[in-house]
Design an enzyme around this catalytic site. Structure first.
Site, PDB file in Angstrom:
ATOM      1  N   HIS A 132       0.831  -1.215   0.000  1.00 51.86           N
ATOM      2  CA  HIS A 132       0.000   0.000   0.000  1.00 51.86           C
ATOM      3  C   HIS A 132       0.862   1.261   0.000  1.00 51.86           C
ATOM      4  O   HIS A 132       0.489   2.297   0.517  1.00 51.86           O
ATOM      5  CB  HIS A 132      -1.005  -0.008   1.161  1.00 51.86           C
ATOM      6  CG  HIS A 132      -2.056  -1.058   0.952  1.00 51.86           C
ATOM      7  ND1 HIS A 132      -3.171  -0.845   0.171  1.00 51.86           N
ATOM      8  CD2 HIS A 132      -2.129  -2.346   1.380  1.00 51.86           C
ATOM      9  CE1 HIS A 132      -3.905  -1.960   0.144  1.00 51.86           C
ATOM     10  NE2 HIS A 132      -3.288  -2.888   0.856  1.00 51.86           N
TER      11      HIS A 132
ATOM     12  N   ASP B 254       2.647   1.857  -3.114  1.00 53.90           N
ATOM     13  CA  ASP B 254       2.877   2.239  -4.525  1.00 53.90           C
ATOM     14  C   ASP B 254       2.038   3.442  -4.939  1.00 53.90           C
ATOM     15  O   ASP B 254       2.541   4.384  -5.546  1.00 53.90           O
ATOM     16  CB  ASP B 254       2.714   1.051  -5.498  1.00 53.90           C
ATOM     17  CG  ASP B 254       1.348   0.409  -5.534  1.00 53.90           C
ATOM     18  OD1 ASP B 254       0.501   0.694  -4.651  1.00 53.90           O
ATOM     19  OD2 ASP B 254       1.099  -0.403  -6.458  1.00 53.90           O
TER      20      ASP B 254
ATOM     21  N   GLY C 168      -6.931 -15.602  -8.556  1.00 49.78           N
ATOM     22  CA  GLY C 168      -7.470 -15.117  -7.287  1.00 49.78           C
ATOM     23  C   GLY C 168      -6.614 -15.543  -6.106  1.00 49.78           C
ATOM     24  O   GLY C 168      -7.075 -15.550  -4.973  1.00 49.78           O
TER      25      GLY C 168
ATOM     26  N   GLY D 110      -3.800 -14.084  -5.172  1.00 50.97           N
ATOM     27  CA  GLY D 110      -2.996 -12.988  -4.641  1.00 50.97           C
ATOM     28  C   GLY D 110      -1.659 -12.801  -5.342  1.00 50.97           C
ATOM     29  O   GLY D 110      -0.786 -12.119  -4.821  1.00 50.97           O
TER      30      GLY D 110
ATOM     31  N   SER E 296      -1.559 -11.648  -8.524  1.00 55.48           N
ATOM     32  CA  SER E 296      -1.853 -10.706  -9.596  1.00 55.48           C
ATOM     33  C   SER E 296      -2.033 -11.366 -10.959  1.00 55.48           C
ATOM     34  O   SER E 296      -1.459 -10.942 -11.961  1.00 55.48           O
ATOM     35  CB  SER E 296      -0.769  -9.626  -9.660  1.00 55.48           C
ATOM     36  OG  SER E 296      -1.350  -8.450 -10.130  1.00 55.48           O
ATOM     37  N   SER E 297      -2.869 -12.389 -10.995  1.00 57.38           N
ATOM     38  CA  SER E 297      -3.158 -13.033 -12.278  1.00 57.38           C
ATOM     39  C   SER E 297      -3.827 -12.038 -13.231  1.00 57.38           C
ATOM     40  O   SER E 297      -3.640 -12.115 -14.441  1.00 57.38           O
ATOM     41  CB  SER E 297      -4.048 -14.258 -12.077  1.00 57.38           C
ATOM     42  OG  SER E 297      -5.176 -13.934 -11.311  1.00 57.38           O
ATOM     43  N   SER E 298      -4.563 -11.065 -12.692  1.00 57.87           N
ATOM     44  CA  SER E 298      -5.219 -10.086 -13.572  1.00 57.87           C
ATOM     45  C   SER E 298      -4.178  -9.231 -14.300  1.00 57.87           C
ATOM     46  O   SER E 298      -4.289  -9.023 -15.515  1.00 57.87           O
ATOM     47  CB  SER E 298      -6.193  -9.208 -12.784  1.00 57.87           C
ATOM     48  OG  SER E 298      -5.619  -8.811 -11.576  1.00 57.87           O
TER      49      SER E 298
ATOM     50  N   ASP F  56       2.241  -4.020  -9.559  1.00 59.65           N
ATOM     51  CA  ASP F  56       2.122  -5.346 -10.158  1.00 59.65           C
ATOM     52  C   ASP F  56       2.555  -5.324 -11.627  1.00 59.65           C
ATOM     53  O   ASP F  56       3.330  -6.166 -12.074  1.00 59.65           O
ATOM     54  CB  ASP F  56       0.675  -5.853 -10.061  1.00 59.65           C
ATOM     55  CG  ASP F  56       0.188  -5.909  -8.617  1.00 59.65           C
ATOM     56  OD1 ASP F  56       1.019  -5.686  -7.711  1.00 59.65           O
ATOM     57  OD2 ASP F  56      -1.002  -6.163  -8.398  1.00 59.65           O
TER      58      ASP F  56
HETATM   59  C1  GLA Z   1      -2.743  -4.568  -5.041  1.00 62.90           C
HETATM   60  C2  GLA Z   1      -2.501  -3.486  -6.095  1.00 62.90           C
HETATM   61  C3  GLA Z   1      -1.061  -2.961  -6.003  1.00 62.90           C
HETATM   62  C4  GLA Z   1      -0.694  -2.563  -4.585  1.00 62.90           C
HETATM   63  C5  GLA Z   1      -1.068  -3.670  -3.599  1.00 62.90           C
HETATM   64  C6  GLA Z   1      -0.859  -3.234  -2.175  1.00 62.90           C
HETATM   65  O1  GLA Z   1      -1.985  -5.712  -5.331  1.00 62.90           O
HETATM   66  O2  GLA Z   1      -2.727  -3.999  -7.381  1.00 62.90           O
HETATM   67  O3  GLA Z   1      -0.916  -1.870  -6.893  1.00 62.90           O
HETATM   68  O4  GLA Z   1      -1.290  -1.337  -4.235  1.00 62.90           O
HETATM   69  O5  GLA Z   1      -2.409  -4.082  -3.756  1.00 62.90           O
HETATM   70  O6  GLA Z   1       0.484  -3.001  -1.933  1.00 62.90           O
END
Ligand code: GLA
Length: 378
Positions: free
Chosen positions: A32, A34, A116, A118, A120-122, A165
């Site tokens: 949190h 970025d 899903g 965590g 960042s597959s999206s 990400d």
């Molecule tokens: C998600 C968002 C990132 C980042 C994190 C928290 O993964 O996609 O940009 O803000 O939450 O660090």
């Protein structure tokens, strides 16, 4: 993975022109931060999505999700932001880059990236697809532009996310963690700890439902805190420039104070962790991960009782030197820094105790720093 995808493409559409390997990402520390112009230390992982891409002259965008045996076709002249389902990543990517070619596009994708989970597959889907389309039509976007386009495609979906990400997925390098500074978008690469040390993700099995609303609320709280401080001290135009004394003396409200304290201290932890990692001080490095969890749980309030339990139990295992919730929060994974091998008996006990406490199934997997998106012309 690659052969399976190319075979399937051949069966459905003929010969593809491009193959893309697009990894997920893990984040060592810096959560949190970025979107608050702060520091993060992620890496691209080996687990990835593969996609075969080619053109068609039917004016269609035809998409096949191999692993879930689903497919969808839409007129390419008829694209607008979509909010539901896996197709949105492809459609929204084309909307973001204002797609205006005559050709249609075919795509078949699959892989071993937990959806899903965590990692960042999206972003792996949007970054990989955009990099592929960029090559296919020689659109000449550079990596930073691709990062922005992927972020626009994903923000079109509702989450007002930062760009950690996408940056990690597009700029990742084997064996390296990326220290990204969102004050100036610079990236410095650092060698990850030697192979005796490992990173494991523990997938809590808890879907991050609240993430969109709560994530956007966290971001709005930080933005309004900056405005409040800036009204008194105009030098503070981003949270990066806020200090503990601004928090204590200017900010109103416990919530804003806690959120900003997390971000200010998390940036310092990222610096300290990068230093500890470079100096081989791995006990200190691990302990910073655990400190980050406390702050994410108590100050930023993005953990859950289940994940707090998981982290607490993980930290009791002797060779887990640090453990914390990873990513946006409210579910998903924890990242664990492990010295040597995890003992079978420790893992079994953790899985069993976690199941008893939460009724959820824990999954563990190792992640290694890998190359970012690779695009291959076939
Ligand atoms: C998600 C968002 C990132 C980042 C994190 C928290 O993964 O996609 O940009 O803000 O939450 O660090």
């Amino acid at each position: 993975m690659k052969n399976r995808i190319l075979e399937d493409y051949k069966k459905q559409f003929g010969i593809p022109q491009i193959y893309v390997k697009s990894p997920g990402r893990a984040n060592i520390i810096g959560e949190h931060t970025d979107y608050n112009h702060g520091l993060v230390l992620p890496f691209a992982i080996e687990q990835a999505i593969g996609m075969a891409i080619g053109t068609n002259n039917l004016g269609k965008l035809r998409m096949v999700a191999l692993d879930i045996e689903d497919n969808y076709s839409i007129d390419i002249s008829d694209l607008s932001f979509v909010t539901e389902g896996w197709i949105r990543y492809f459609i929204n990517s084309l909307v973001a880059l204002s797609y205006n070619q005559d050709s249609g596009i075919d795509i078949v994708f699959g892989g071993n990236l937990p959806q899903g989970g965590g990692v960042s597959s999206s972003s792996a889907l949007t970054c990989g697809f955009l990099a592929g389309v960029n090559e296919l039509f020689d659109l000449q976007f550079d990596i930073d532009e691709l990062v922005d386009l992927a972020s626009q495609a994903e923000n079109g979906i509702g989450l007002n996310g930062g760009i950690m990400d996408q940056t990690a997925i597009l700029k990742g390098e084997k064996g390296k963690a990326l220290l990204i500074d969102f004050a100036d978008f610079s990236v410095k690469k650092y060698q990850v700890p030697p192979t005796e040390y490992k990173f494991y993700l523990f997938n809590s099995g808890q879907k991050h439902n609240l993430v969109e609303t709560e994530y956007n609320t966290r971001r709005a709280t930080c933005d309004s805190a900056v405005r409040q401080v800036m009204a008194i001290d105009p030098r503070v135009d981003t949270l990066r420039k806020m200090t503990a004394s601004h928090v204590a003396n200017i900010l109103d409200g416990e919530t804003a104070k806690k959120r900003c304290t997390h971000v200010i201290e998390e940036n310092e932890r990222v610096k300290a962790a990068t230093k500890a990692m470079s100096e081989g001080n791995f006990e200190a490095f691990g302990s910073l991960l655990s400190q980050s969890h406390n702050s994410l749980s108590q100050n930023y309030e993005v953990s859950t009782p289940e994940i707090d339990y998981l982290v607490e139990e993980s930290q009791k295992i002797n060779n887990i030197l640090g453990s914390r919730i990873m990513g946006g929060g409210f579910g998903g994974c924890t990242i664990n820094f492990v010295k040597g091998e995890l003992l079978g008996s420790d893992v079994e006990k953790l899985i069993k105790d976690y199941k008893t406490e939460t009724d959820l199934d824990l999954e563990l997997y190792e992640v290694k720093a890998s190359d970012g998106v690779l695009v291959e012309l076939l």
